[in-house]
Design a protein around this motif. Structure first.
Motif, short mmCIF file in Angstrom:
data_model
loop_
_atom_site.label_atom_id
_atom_site.label_comp_id
_atom_site.label_asym_id
_atom_site.label_seq_id
_atom_site.Cartn_x
_atom_site.Cartn_y
_atom_site.Cartn_z
N LYS A 12 0.85 -1.18 0.00
CA LYS A 12 0.00 0.00 0.00
C LYS A 12 0.89 1.23 0.00
CE LYS A 12 -3.55 2.20 2.85
NZ LYS A 12 -4.35 2.02 4.06
N SER A 14 0.62 5.73 -0.37
CA SER A 14 -0.34 6.84 -0.25
C SER A 14 0.36 8.15 -0.55
CB SER A 14 -0.96 6.87 1.15
OG SER A 14 0.02 7.11 2.12
N SER A 15 -0.45 9.14 -0.89
CA SER A 15 0.07 10.46 -1.18
C SER A 15 -0.95 11.51 -0.74
CB SER A 15 0.35 10.61 -2.68
OG SER A 15 0.96 11.85 -2.94
N LYS A 16 -0.47 12.55 -0.09
CA LYS A 16 -1.31 13.64 0.39
C LYS A 16 -1.41 14.73 -0.67
CE LYS A 16 -3.08 16.44 3.72
NZ LYS A 16 -4.49 16.63 3.48
N VAL A 130 -6.14 12.36 0.78
CA VAL A 130 -5.07 11.38 0.66
C VAL A 130 -5.54 10.30 -0.31
CG1 VAL A 130 -3.70 9.63 1.87
CG2 VAL A 130 -4.24 11.81 3.01
N GLU A 132 -4.97 6.57 -1.29
CA GLU A 132 -4.40 5.31 -0.82
C GLU A 132 -4.53 4.30 -1.94
OE1 GLU A 132 -6.62 4.29 2.67
OE2 GLU A 132 -5.63 5.80 3.90
N TRP A 133 -3.43 3.71 -2.34
CA TRP A 133 -3.40 2.76 -3.46
C TRP A 133 -2.77 1.47 -2.95
CZ3 TRP A 133 -0.02 3.73 -8.43
CH2 TRP A 133 -0.35 2.81 -9.43
N SER A 134 -3.55 0.40 -2.96
CA SER A 134 -3.03 -0.89 -2.50
C SER A 134 -3.19 -1.92 -3.62
CB SER A 134 -3.74 -1.35 -1.23
OG SER A 134 -5.13 -1.50 -1.47
#
Length: 166
Positions: A12, A14-16, A130, A132-134
């Motif tokens: 996973k 993530s980026s803000k 944010v 979130e990429w999993s």
């Protein structure tokens, strides 16, 4: 038929985003057939089945730097263009998450499923979010999970910057 006895890889990233609202960011992800407009290394993306953004639709993507050759894919030249056909398998507009699977590709990913969730941030959920990429995938020949995760992190950071700058 050879059975893969290794457990699936899971990761996973993530980026803000500080400027883009959750709604704006979600609209970019649900424009499933046009993701190349935002993802830095994706040259082409278009629909080949179904209606854009609806469950079961399939997109064709090509030109990305990820491949089963490991490390940096084609960034250092050589090789054929990498492509995948991806089916949208879940969409939840109220919680801003979607999942898709690779149904066919030349990048060496088997049993690949990816989930994206847009998490609100800031006052009244309108200021920033944010991403979130999993993903889960069978172990990929020539790769280490950490290398793969790093490429996803780099791609997501580039995507987030493009969205925030727009």
């Amino acid at each position: 038929m050879k059975q893969n006895s290794q457990p699936k890889w899971e990761a996973k990233v993530s980026s803000k985003l500080t400027k883009a609202s959750p709604d704006k960011t979600w609209a970019i992800y649900t424009d499933f057939f046009n993701f190349h407009k935002w993802y830095p290394t994706l040259a082409t993306c278009y629909g080949i089945h179904g209606t854009n953004g609806e469950l079961g639709c399939i997109r064709f993507c090509s030109g990305f730097s990820i491949s089963s050759q490991g490390g940096d894919g084609d960034r250092n030249g050589g090789g054929s263009e990498k492509w995948s056909k991806e089916r949208l398998v879940a969409v939840d507009h109220s919680n801003r998450n979607l999942s898709y699977e690779i149904v066919e590709s030349n990048i060496g990913f088997n049993s690949y499923v990816s989930t994206v969730k847009i998490v609100p941030g800031g006052v009244d959920d309108q200021e920033g979010c944010v991403i979130e990429w999993s993903f889960t995938v069978e172990p990929v020949e020539g790769w280490k999970l950490d290398e793969m995760k790093k490429l996803y992190e780099e791609g997501l950071q580039g995507l987030a910057k493009r969205i925030d700058d727009s």
